[in-house]
Scaffold this motif. Structure first.
Motif, mmCIF file in Angstrom:
data_model
loop_
_atom_site.group_PDB
_atom_site.id
_atom_site.type_symbol
_atom_site.label_atom_id
_atom_site.label_comp_id
_atom_site.label_asym_id
_atom_site.label_seq_id
_atom_site.Cartn_x
_atom_site.Cartn_y
_atom_site.Cartn_z
ATOM 1 N N ILE A 6 0.835 -1.202 0.000
ATOM 2 C CA ILE A 6 0.000 0.000 0.000
ATOM 3 C C ILE A 6 0.871 1.254 0.000
ATOM 4 O O ILE A 6 0.594 2.220 -0.727
ATOM 5 C CB ILE A 6 -0.956 -0.029 1.208
ATOM 6 C CG1 ILE A 6 -2.031 -1.104 0.988
ATOM 7 C CG2 ILE A 6 -1.594 1.342 1.436
ATOM 8 C CD1 ILE A 6 -2.866 -1.404 2.207
ATOM 9 N N ARG A 7 1.935 1.241 0.776
ATOM 10 C CA ARG A 7 2.841 2.404 0.776
ATOM 11 C C ARG A 7 3.446 2.621 -0.610
ATOM 12 O O ARG A 7 3.624 3.769 -1.048
ATOM 13 C CB ARG A 7 3.941 2.201 1.816
ATOM 14 C CG ARG A 7 3.455 2.265 3.259
ATOM 15 C CD ARG A 7 4.630 2.270 4.241
ATOM 16 N NE ARG A 7 4.159 2.290 5.619
ATOM 17 C CZ ARG A 7 3.970 1.203 6.373
ATOM 18 N NH1 ARG A 7 4.257 -0.005 5.861
ATOM 19 N NH2 ARG A 7 3.532 1.293 7.604
ATOM 20 N N ARG A 8 3.766 1.535 -1.296
ATOM 21 C CA ARG A 8 4.327 1.662 -2.641
ATOM 22 C C ARG A 8 3.295 2.233 -3.618
ATOM 23 O O ARG A 8 3.656 2.996 -4.526
ATOM 24 C CB ARG A 8 4.840 0.308 -3.135
ATOM 25 C CG ARG A 8 6.102 -0.171 -2.443
ATOM 26 C CD ARG A 8 6.813 -1.242 -3.279
ATOM 27 N NE ARG A 8 5.971 -2.413 -3.485
ATOM 28 C CZ ARG A 8 5.956 -3.486 -2.697
ATOM 29 N NH1 ARG A 8 6.726 -3.521 -1.630
ATOM 30 N NH2 ARG A 8 5.174 -4.510 -2.972
ATOM 31 N N ALA A 11 3.302 5.943 -2.951
ATOM 32 C CA ALA A 11 4.560 6.535 -3.423
ATOM 33 C C ALA A 11 4.580 6.621 -4.940
ATOM 34 O O ALA A 11 5.068 7.609 -5.517
ATOM 35 C CB ALA A 11 5.743 5.711 -2.918
ATOM 36 N N GLY A 12 4.029 5.611 -5.627
ATOM 37 C CA GLY A 12 3.991 5.629 -7.079
ATOM 38 C C GLY A 12 3.135 6.748 -7.634
ATOM 39 O O GLY A 12 3.316 7.164 -8.783
ATOM 40 N N ALA A 13 2.205 7.254 -6.811
ATOM 41 C CA ALA A 13 1.351 8.374 -7.229
ATOM 42 C C ALA A 13 1.883 9.704 -6.708
ATOM 43 O O ALA A 13 1.216 10.733 -6.841
ATOM 44 C CB ALA A 13 -0.072 8.158 -6.722
ATOM 45 N N GLY A 14 3.071 9.674 -6.114
ATOM 46 C CA GLY A 14 3.656 10.910 -5.585
ATOM 47 C C GLY A 14 2.982 11.397 -4.324
ATOM 48 O O GLY A 14 2.886 12.603 -4.080
ATOM 49 N N ALA A 15 2.535 10.461 -3.498
ATOM 50 C CA ALA A 15 1.796 10.827 -2.295
ATOM 51 C C ALA A 15 2.273 10.027 -1.089
ATOM 52 O O ALA A 15 2.921 8.984 -1.223
ATOM 53 C CB ALA A 15 0.304 10.588 -2.499
ATOM 54 N N GLU A 16 1.947 10.544 0.081
ATOM 55 C CA GLU A 16 2.055 9.793 1.321
ATOM 56 C C GLU A 16 0.635 9.469 1.762
ATOM 57 O O GLU A 16 -0.263 10.305 1.633
ATOM 58 C CB GLU A 16 2.769 10.604 2.406
ATOM 59 C CG GLU A 16 4.218 10.910 2.086
ATOM 60 C CD GLU A 16 4.890 11.707 3.194
ATOM 61 O OE1 GLU A 16 4.165 12.121 4.135
ATOM 62 O OE2 GLU A 16 6.104 11.920 3.109
ATOM 63 N N GLY A 17 0.420 8.260 2.285
ATOM 64 C CA GLY A 17 -0.941 7.875 2.603
ATOM 65 C C GLY A 17 -1.112 7.247 3.967
ATOM 66 O O GLY A 17 -0.177 6.653 4.519
#
Length: 315
Positions: A6-8, A11-17
């Motif tokens: 999920i973190r990846r 990150a792939g969308a240029g975000a922190e979640g």
């Protein structure tokens, strides 16, 4: 590990979640009108997927779930007539969807204000409804439901006025001129983007709220059903719903601010299983619309629920 996947995705969308996903079941008992004390952290024996689930997050328009729930409870208690008429004038309009974007005065019922606040995230409708049910009652409701880390600082107009004051603008027109000229680091310091200073909660508390509503534990069954019905009618399907197959019904509420993209809801599968999900993404890019981030929200939710179901990707 599912959390790392999920973190990846973020990150792939240029975000922190941040994310919390959990099967819908009757949460810990609550006191007060709906019943009380909140659960702190994960409950023993409860399956969950948690990525920063206890981190504070800005909830923006997701607060409207609490607002409409309080409205519905007051209706069931006989304190409000849902057919009461409200006139929306130019002075009330905040811009955006529904009555918020109307060019002329309109008149509608309190019940329809709730409908627009949830289905198209109408800020004007939410503001007028909040004035009618009372901001303090919404705050009290959060406490009664055990949402100890949820804070409601005001309605959409309060947040707008906060932004105007920080930017030094007298009205929305002047704000539209001043805000784009600000450096990005100054925009990021606006109070409405900081969970320490604005309406905020945690992903875990938002899924708790949803579980209470879906289990008829957040108030009278009629009030909970009213909220569920409005959430399934939300018109925006580009975030959570995008991560699930077409036969999965997703009832949800979005929230958006510059650099903040979020949605919370419940996914119901054909086998009857339901899962509460709250997803919050923050980007360095302050654009309000980010299709890649919206898709990542759905993708992360699908992965989380797929893991809970023993499979993958929401199947």
């Amino acid at each position: 590990m599912v959390e790392e996947r999920i973190r990846r995705v973020f990150a792939g969308a240029g975000a922190e979640g941040q994310l919390h996903a959990v099967p819908v079941s009757v949460p810990a008992p609550v006191h007060g009108r709906a019943g009380g004390a909140g659960e702190a952290g994960a409950q023993p024996g409860v399956r969950e997927v948690a990525v920063g689930a206890d981190d504070p997050v800005v909830i923006a328009s997701i607060f409207k779930v609490l607002l409409v729930l309080e409205f519905a409870r007051q209706v069931v208690a006989g304190q409000l007539d849902p057919r009461e008429r409200v006139r929306v004038t130019a002075a009330d309009r905040l811009g955006g969807w529904g009555t918020a974007g109307c060019l002329d005065d309109v008149e509608l019922s309190l019940r329809d204000l709730a409908h627009f606040a949830m289905s198209v995230s109408d800020n004007t409708a939410a503001d007028l409804l909040l004035a009618r049910v009372g901001p303090d009652t919404v705050r009290l409701l959060a406490r009664e439901l055990g949402l100890e880390r949820t804070r409601i600082v005001g309605g959409p107009r309060d947040l707008l006025e906060s932004m105007l004051a920080e930017v030094g603008a007298r009205d929305e027109r002047e704000f539209a001129v001043r805000y784009p000229a600000l450096p990005d680091d100054r925009k990021r310091r606006l109070a409405v983007l900081d969970p320490r200073h604005t309406t905020a909660s945690t992903p875990r508390e938002i899924t708790r709220l949803l579980r209470l509503v879906w289990s008829d534990a957040a108030g009278p069954p009629e009030a909970c059903a009213f909220v569920r019905d409005l959430m399934i009618r939300q018109v925006f399907r580009h975030r959570l719903a995008s991560g699930f197959p077409d036969d999965v019904a997703v009832a949800a509420k979005t929230g958006t601010l510059p650099g903040l993209h979020m949605e919370a809801g419940v996914a119901r599968y054909p086998d009857g299983a339901c899962y509460a999900i709250a997803v919050f993404a923050r980007t360095r890019d302050l654009a309000v619309s980010r299709a890649t981030v919206d898709a990542a929200i759905g993708r992360a939710a699908g992965i989380a629920v797929g893991s809970l179901r023993g499979g993958g990707d929401g199947r």
